[in-house]
Motif scaffolding. Structure first.
Motif, short mmCIF file in Angstrom:
data_model
loop_
_atom_site.label_atom_id
_atom_site.label_comp_id
_atom_site.label_asym_id
_atom_site.label_seq_id
_atom_site.Cartn_x
_atom_site.Cartn_y
_atom_site.Cartn_z
N UNK A 3 -14.12 11.92 -13.91
CA UNK A 3 -14.54 12.01 -12.52
C UNK A 3 -15.97 11.54 -12.29
N UNK A 4 -16.64 10.99 -13.34
CA UNK A 4 -18.03 10.61 -13.11
C UNK A 4 -18.23 9.11 -12.99
N UNK A 5 -17.11 8.32 -12.97
CA UNK A 5 -17.25 6.89 -12.72
C UNK A 5 -17.88 6.14 -13.85
N UNK A 6 -17.75 6.54 -15.06
CA UNK A 6 -18.26 5.76 -16.17
C UNK A 6 -19.72 6.02 -16.44
N UNK A 7 -20.07 7.20 -16.82
CA UNK A 7 -21.45 7.47 -17.19
C UNK A 7 -22.35 7.73 -16.02
N UNK A 8 -21.82 8.02 -14.85
CA UNK A 8 -22.66 8.24 -13.69
C UNK A 8 -23.06 9.70 -13.60
N UNK A 9 -24.29 9.95 -13.24
CA UNK A 9 -24.71 11.31 -12.94
C UNK A 9 -24.65 11.48 -11.44
N UNK A 10 -24.98 12.65 -10.99
CA UNK A 10 -24.94 12.89 -9.55
C UNK A 10 -25.97 12.05 -8.82
N UNK A 11 -27.00 11.60 -9.55
CA UNK A 11 -28.05 10.81 -8.93
C UNK A 11 -27.84 9.31 -9.06
N UNK A 12 -27.07 8.88 -10.05
CA UNK A 12 -26.94 7.46 -10.34
C UNK A 12 -25.49 6.99 -10.20
N UNK A 13 -25.29 5.83 -9.56
CA UNK A 13 -23.94 5.23 -9.53
C UNK A 13 -23.64 4.64 -10.90
N UNK A 14 -22.36 4.35 -11.20
CA UNK A 14 -22.05 3.76 -12.52
C UNK A 14 -22.66 2.37 -12.65
N UNK A 15 -22.99 2.00 -13.88
CA UNK A 15 -23.50 0.65 -14.15
C UNK A 15 -22.29 -0.25 -14.38
N UNK A 16 -22.14 -1.23 -13.50
CA UNK A 16 -20.97 -2.10 -13.58
C UNK A 16 -21.20 -3.28 -14.53
N UNK A 17 -20.10 -3.76 -15.09
CA UNK A 17 -20.13 -4.93 -15.97
C UNK A 17 -19.29 -6.03 -15.32
#
Length: 596
Positions: A564-578
């Motif tokens: 549920x965190x979108x790939x390493x995302x914290x509540x403050x940061x969006x996931x880093x996309x590749x």
């Protein structure tokens, strides 16, 4: 070629100084084209004035009809090598189902007469004929026919109103402000007793004013468009048609490429007058021996071994604005080239946006250049539309404006046609009562392909590509120069094919895929210049947060990524996309992925 030949040749003056000027008579069915041609002409050729038995039975023109009349050379052509103007009328059928016959006739004309029934105005086939005229010739005269059917007290007013209406219709075409001439070619209708036509003299004077010296070139290979073929007992087989290029002389050997046979020219006539030679632009009958006329209804005749038979071709192409349908890649169209109409499948492409010259429409095709695949043929550029958009999956060009476009056409059966010939694509299976233009695109043949095995020998040389893209997310960082990614590939994907390809992180770093990681479709990315400090910080904090949220391990033995965190995302940061972007050539047999 007739028994009258001797008498007529004595009476007729030599045609050696007559300029042959071809005028097409086009328009909607029953607008009076044939009656007009009959009112103008003094000499009839093959199939003129509906001599075809079926034409007589059905009361409409079913084939091209040819007739002519001769006038003094107009003053503006004085000083040329001619002393008379021979006007050849090409009467084209107006019935919707015979559009390919009209196209064939339009390719040999120098000027078009668009015949309009003054009581009905512009009709469906009138509009299609206008489109064909815009493609094939530079000048037009509008003839408002059947003015005898207008009420006498309102005739002048109604003619003026229709004239204004026609000029308004034409104002955005190449024929803006063209002459409009009212006539009554057959007062009382086709079944009435012979009556004198009205307005014909004025029309002839207008045609003389519009006449010009067409470009004629007697050099180069001979190319002859045959429109009728019949036998005369004791003489041979006569082919009638128009010289498209070059020159033919009595006793020359000519080829009928569609049948792969050659024959010697026995004799020739121009409107029943015997001649020894004919050049580009001339309307001529050619007599050959030992040839069955049933083998050739219409087609091309040429200097031996000069006309290719093509299995596929590349054309420069433009969409016809009046066509309301979509010209989709891989769709089938009726394709008219030379004197043949066959089914063909089209594939559209253009130069990549960065390689285009703004506004250019005459860029030459080359196998050395790279082209971008198009899902459909784009409409001509508009003044306000100059932006390019992309499809989110394949990034193919879908802009509302375009520059030069091309098409690969694969024919269902080989076509014999001259190099750089006119090409017209149509949807002739459209309901003829639908009141819509069936002509879809037109262009010029740029490259002809004669090899039957072209799919293996020629198409791999054609550098048409599709842009491809995939997106995943960073799962975690292993060190400051490496990250693990996921969601870019399926579990069963062979990752070895992607090793060495470049990717870009949404934080700006560039990396290279090094290989798979574990068994779930994850992969390792090396970052040659290292991760940015802020990226390291984000991934580190995300990793810590994940470690607190779950104690389970994934298939690599490391902490699993929460779903549920979108790939390493914290509540403050969006996931880093590749992002993985590459292009793939449509006709590359090895299906390689190419990156700049």
């Amino acid at each position: 070629m007739h028994s009258q030949q001797t008498t007529e040749s004595k009476m007729a003056a030599s045609t050696s100084k007559e300029l042959n000027f071809n005028i097409g008579v086009l328009g909607h069915v029953d607008s009076g084209k044939t009656s007009l041609a009959k009112a103008l002409s003094t000499v009839a050729s093959t199939a003129a004035f509906d001599k075809n038995p079926q034409s007589k039975e059905r009361g409409i023109t079913l084939d091209l009809g040819f007739s002519s009349f001769s006038v003094d050379l107009p003053k503006h052509l004085a000083g040329e090598k001619y002393d008379r103007l021979l006007i050849t009328l090409v009467d084209c059928p107006g019935h919707a189902s015979l559009i390919k016959t009209i196209i064939g006739g339009a390719q040999i004309i120098d000027l078009m007469m668009l015949v309009i029934d003054v009581t009905k105005g512009m009709q469906t086939q009138s509009a299609e004929c206008l489109v064909i005229g815009e493609i094939t010739c530079s000048k037009m005269v509008v003839v408002l026919n059947k003015i005898d059917l207008l009420p006498a007290q309102k005739k002048t007013q109604m003619i003026e109103k229709m004239t204004k209406k026609m000029l308004k219709t034409l104002e955005n075409t190449k024929f803006a402000n063209c002459p409009v001439v009212p006539v009554a070619a057959k007062p009382g209708g086709p079944d009435s007793p012979d009556t004198e036509a009205h307005g014909v003299d004025a029309l002839i004077e207008e045609l003389k004013r519009q006449a010009y010296l067409p470009q004629r070139d007697a050099s180069g290979p001979m190319l002859y468009a045959v429109d009728h073929c019949f036998s005369i007992r004791g003489q041979g087989t006569v082919m009638t048609g128009t010289m498209l290029s070059g020159k033919v002389v009595v006793n020359d050997t000519v080829e009928i490429p569609a049948l792969k046979i050659t024959r010697k020219v026995k004799s020739m006539q121009m409107f029943r007058q015997p001649v020894q030679s004919a050049s580009q632009g001339d309307r001529v009958g050619v007599c050959v021996t030992q040839f069955d006329p049933k083998q050739l209804e219409r087609g091309l005749v040429c200097t031996p071994s000069t006309l290719p038979t093509v299995c596929a071709g590349i054309i420069s192409v433009k969409k016809i604005p009046y066509f309301k349908g979509t010209c989709s890649t891989k769709a089938k169209f009726h394709v008219t080239m030379g004197h043949e109409t066959v089914m063909g499948r089209v594939f559209f492409f253009s130069l990549p946006p960065n390689d285009r010259v703004t506004g250019a429409t005459d860029q030459e095709f080359s196998f050395e250049d790279e082209y971008i695949y198009q899902e459909e043929l784009l409409s001509p550029p508009s003044k306000s539309a100059n932006q390019t958009t992309e499809d989110t999956d394949n990034h193919q060009v879908t802009s509302s404006s375009s520059n030069q476009q091309w098409a690969l056409i694969e024919f269902e059966k080989p076509v014999t046609c001259p190099a750089r010939c006119l090409v017209i694509g149509s949807k002739l299976d459209t309901d003829i009562h639908s009141n819509t233009c069936r002509l879809a695109f037109h262009g010029q043949l740029c490259h002809h392909i004669t090899d039957k095995n072209y799919a293996e020998t020629v198409l791999p040389q054609l550098k048409i590509y599709k842009n491809k893209s995939r997106e995943g997310v960073v799962d975690r960082m292993t060190d400051e120069y490496s990250v693990i990614g996921r969601s870019l590939f399926k579990k069963e994907t062979n990752l070895q094919a992607f090793v060495g390809l470049k990717v870009e992180l949404s934080t700006g770093e560039e990396g290279v895929i090094e290989g798979g990681f574990g068994q779930s479709g994850k992969y390792k990315i090396r970052i040659p210049d290292g991760l940015k400090p802020e990226t390291v910080q984000q991934l580190s904090s995300s990793g810590k947060k994940k470690g607190k949220r779950t104690g389970k391990a994934d298939d690599t033995g490391e902490a699993a990524t929460p779903t549920d965190d979108g790939g390493g995302a914290s509540s403050k940061h969006p996931p880093i996309k590749i992002s993985l972007r590459f292009k793939r050539y449509v006709y590359d047999t090895k299906k390689r992925m190419i990156q700049a």
